[in-house]
Design a protein around this motif. Sequence first.
Motif, PDB file in Angstrom:
ATOM      1  N   THR A  57       0.821  -1.211   0.000  1.00  0.00           N
ATOM      2  CA  THR A  57       0.000   0.000   0.000  1.00  0.00           C
ATOM      3  C   THR A  57       0.860   1.267   0.000  1.00  0.00           C
ATOM      4  O   THR A  57       0.333   2.379   0.008  1.00  0.00           O
ATOM      5  CB  THR A  57      -0.937   0.029   1.230  1.00  0.00           C
ATOM      6  OG1 THR A  57      -0.138   0.024   2.419  1.00  0.00           O
ATOM      7  CG2 THR A  57      -1.860  -1.180   1.244  1.00  0.00           C
ATOM      8  N   GLY A  58       2.188   1.077  -0.008  1.00  0.00           N
ATOM      9  CA  GLY A  58       3.086   2.227   0.047  1.00  0.00           C
ATOM     10  C   GLY A  58       3.243   2.924  -1.292  1.00  0.00           C
ATOM     11  O   GLY A  58       2.762   2.467  -2.330  1.00  0.00           O
ATOM     12  N   LYS A  59       3.948   4.016  -1.271  1.00  0.00           N
ATOM     13  CA  LYS A  59       4.209   4.786  -2.482  1.00  0.00           C
ATOM     14  C   LYS A  59       5.044   3.967  -3.453  1.00  0.00           C
ATOM     15  O   LYS A  59       5.953   3.238  -3.063  1.00  0.00           O
ATOM     16  CB  LYS A  59       4.959   6.073  -2.108  1.00  0.00           C
ATOM     17  CG  LYS A  59       5.044   7.096  -3.232  1.00  0.00           C
ATOM     18  CD  LYS A  59       5.596   8.417  -2.706  1.00  0.00           C
ATOM     19  CE  LYS A  59       5.526   9.498  -3.767  1.00  0.00           C
ATOM     20  NZ  LYS A  59       5.973  10.807  -3.257  1.00  0.00           N
ATOM     21  N   TYR A  60       4.711   4.075  -4.741  1.00  0.00           N
ATOM     22  CA  TYR A  60       5.434   3.309  -5.751  1.00  0.00           C
ATOM     23  C   TYR A  60       6.849   3.846  -5.956  1.00  0.00           C
ATOM     24  O   TYR A  60       7.112   5.036  -5.799  1.00  0.00           O
ATOM     25  CB  TYR A  60       4.676   3.339  -7.081  1.00  0.00           C
ATOM     26  CG  TYR A  60       3.534   2.356  -7.132  1.00  0.00           C
ATOM     27  CD1 TYR A  60       3.772   0.999  -7.349  1.00  0.00           C
ATOM     28  CD2 TYR A  60       2.215   2.773  -6.968  1.00  0.00           C
ATOM     29  CE1 TYR A  60       2.735   0.088  -7.399  1.00  0.00           C
ATOM     30  CE2 TYR A  60       1.162   1.870  -7.018  1.00  0.00           C
ATOM     31  CZ  TYR A  60       1.437   0.523  -7.241  1.00  0.00           C
ATOM     32  OH  TYR A  60       0.394  -0.373  -7.282  1.00  0.00           O
ATOM     33  N   ILE A  61       7.730   2.904  -6.316  1.00  0.00           N
ATOM     34  CA  ILE A  61       9.138   3.231  -6.503  1.00  0.00           C
ATOM     35  C   ILE A  61       9.536   2.953  -7.952  1.00  0.00           C
ATOM     36  O   ILE A  61       9.246   1.885  -8.485  1.00  0.00           O
ATOM     37  CB  ILE A  61      10.020   2.372  -5.571  1.00  0.00           C
ATOM     38  CG1 ILE A  61       9.682   2.672  -4.107  1.00  0.00           C
ATOM     39  CG2 ILE A  61      11.501   2.601  -5.844  1.00  0.00           C
ATOM     40  CD1 ILE A  61      10.275   1.666  -3.135  1.00  0.00           C
ATOM     41  N   GLN A  62      10.200   3.899  -8.574  1.00  0.00           N
ATOM     42  CA  GLN A  62      10.785   3.680  -9.891  1.00  0.00           C
ATOM     43  C   GLN A  62      12.264   3.364  -9.707  1.00  0.00           C
ATOM     44  O   GLN A  62      12.988   4.108  -9.037  1.00  0.00           O
ATOM     45  CB  GLN A  62      10.620   4.906 -10.796  1.00  0.00           C
ATOM     46  CG  GLN A  62      11.198   4.674 -12.191  1.00  0.00           C
ATOM     47  CD  GLN A  62      10.879   5.807 -13.156  1.00  0.00           C
ATOM     48  OE1 GLN A  62      10.152   6.750 -12.802  1.00  0.00           O
ATOM     49  NE2 GLN A  62      11.400   5.738 -14.358  1.00  0.00           N
ATOM     50  N   LEU A  63      12.698   2.239 -10.274  1.00  0.00           N
ATOM     51  CA  LEU A  63      14.084   1.822 -10.103  1.00  0.00           C
ATOM     52  C   LEU A  63      15.020   2.715 -10.904  1.00  0.00           C
ATOM     53  O   LEU A  63      14.804   2.963 -12.088  1.00  0.00           O
ATOM     54  CB  LEU A  63      14.254   0.368 -10.543  1.00  0.00           C
ATOM     55  CG  LEU A  63      13.392  -0.664  -9.805  1.00  0.00           C
ATOM     56  CD1 LEU A  63      13.699  -2.065 -10.323  1.00  0.00           C
ATOM     57  CD2 LEU A  63      13.599  -0.589  -8.295  1.00  0.00           C
ATOM     58  N   THR A  64      16.063   3.211 -10.235  1.00  0.00           N
ATOM     59  CA  THR A  64      17.096   4.007 -10.894  1.00  0.00           C
ATOM     60  C   THR A  64      18.424   3.282 -10.745  1.00  0.00           C
ATOM     61  O   THR A  64      18.678   2.618  -9.747  1.00  0.00           O
ATOM     62  CB  THR A  64      17.185   5.409 -10.272  1.00  0.00           C
ATOM     63  OG1 THR A  64      17.350   5.285  -8.843  1.00  0.00           O
ATOM     64  CG2 THR A  64      15.921   6.208 -10.546  1.00  0.00           C
ATOM     65  N   GLU A  65      19.262   3.368 -11.745  1.00  0.00           N
ATOM     66  CA  GLU A  65      20.541   2.650 -11.739  1.00  0.00           C
ATOM     67  C   GLU A  65      21.346   2.948 -10.472  1.00  0.00           C
ATOM     68  O   GLU A  65      21.333   4.082  -9.996  1.00  0.00           O
ATOM     69  CB  GLU A  65      21.349   3.033 -12.984  1.00  0.00           C
ATOM     70  CG  GLU A  65      20.720   2.548 -14.267  1.00  0.00           C
ATOM     71  CD  GLU A  65      21.595   2.830 -15.474  1.00  0.00           C
ATOM     72  OE1 GLU A  65      22.615   3.550 -15.345  1.00  0.00           O
ATOM     73  OE2 GLU A  65      21.274   2.336 -16.557  1.00  0.00           O
ATOM     74  N   PRO A  66      21.968   1.913  -9.920  1.00  0.00           N
ATOM     75  CA  PRO A  66      22.154   0.559 -10.472  1.00  0.00           C
ATOM     76  C   PRO A  66      21.044  -0.423 -10.134  1.00  0.00           C
ATOM     77  O   PRO A  66      21.167  -1.615 -10.439  1.00  0.00           O
ATOM     78  CB  PRO A  66      23.470   0.131  -9.835  1.00  0.00           C
ATOM     79  CG  PRO A  66      23.429   0.777  -8.479  1.00  0.00           C
ATOM     80  CD  PRO A  66      22.779   2.120  -8.708  1.00  0.00           C
ATOM     81  N   ALA A  67      19.948   0.005  -9.504  1.00  0.00           N
ATOM     82  CA  ALA A  67      18.845  -0.900  -9.203  1.00  0.00           C
ATOM     83  C   ALA A  67      18.215  -1.393 -10.503  1.00  0.00           C
ATOM     84  O   ALA A  67      18.153  -0.658 -11.502  1.00  0.00           O
ATOM     85  CB  ALA A  67      17.804  -0.199  -8.342  1.00  0.00           C
TER      86      ALA A  67
END
Length: 223
Positions: A57-67
């Motif tokens: 239910t948390g805020k969405y995360i956009q993966l940024t390098e190096p993830a």
Amino acid sequence: MTRLFLLLGLVGFLASCNTIDSDEVKPEEIYQSYMYEFDAQLNKTKAHAAFQIGSNTGKYIQLTEPASIRVNEKDYDEYNNFGMYHYHFRFNSKQDATFVFTDNDGKSFSNTIEKESLNGIGFEGEISYEKGMDLFINFSGLPVQDRESVYVYLWNELTNATHYQTTEGETSIIIPASKLRDFDGSMVNITLHREIKYSLENTTTAGGELEFLFSSAKKQIQM
């Protein structure tokens, strides 16, 4: 046309407001949500992934390098920040799927779904329908399991309906006549679906879940 562009811009702005970059989040706070979807009609597999802060239910995360997120050593085919899942992968045929999430510290978490361990579903016998009566559908494969649900989806050019069976041990679905009235006199498409959620084994301390969805081949009946 101007209004359309303004609306799309507003939707994109609102979506971006509910998303944060992974390098702004502690890696241990990233919750992993995966979905494995097999379509027997098309003989295709789809995999989906999303990441949120703390829980589903948390805020969405956009993966940024190096993830990164990869499935079967493949980069995602599509990214969008609308809906429940944001990263999308497509594969031909039914196959195992290994999700590998790598966080911004370089730590990886691998979770594999073996195709043979997943319960399928199909139609058992022919479907007969009498106008004004309930529609009775038997399904093949295992009976409804614990924490699992089976549902039937009906649609034509004008309308659609979904009806669930969640009672453990059942092998059929009865759709009330009241849900079928809008289909009278039309050719109706029907598919069966089996879905279940599991907890992921390899995650950050925030945890994670896997949703499995199997969709049957399509049948048609005249109603």
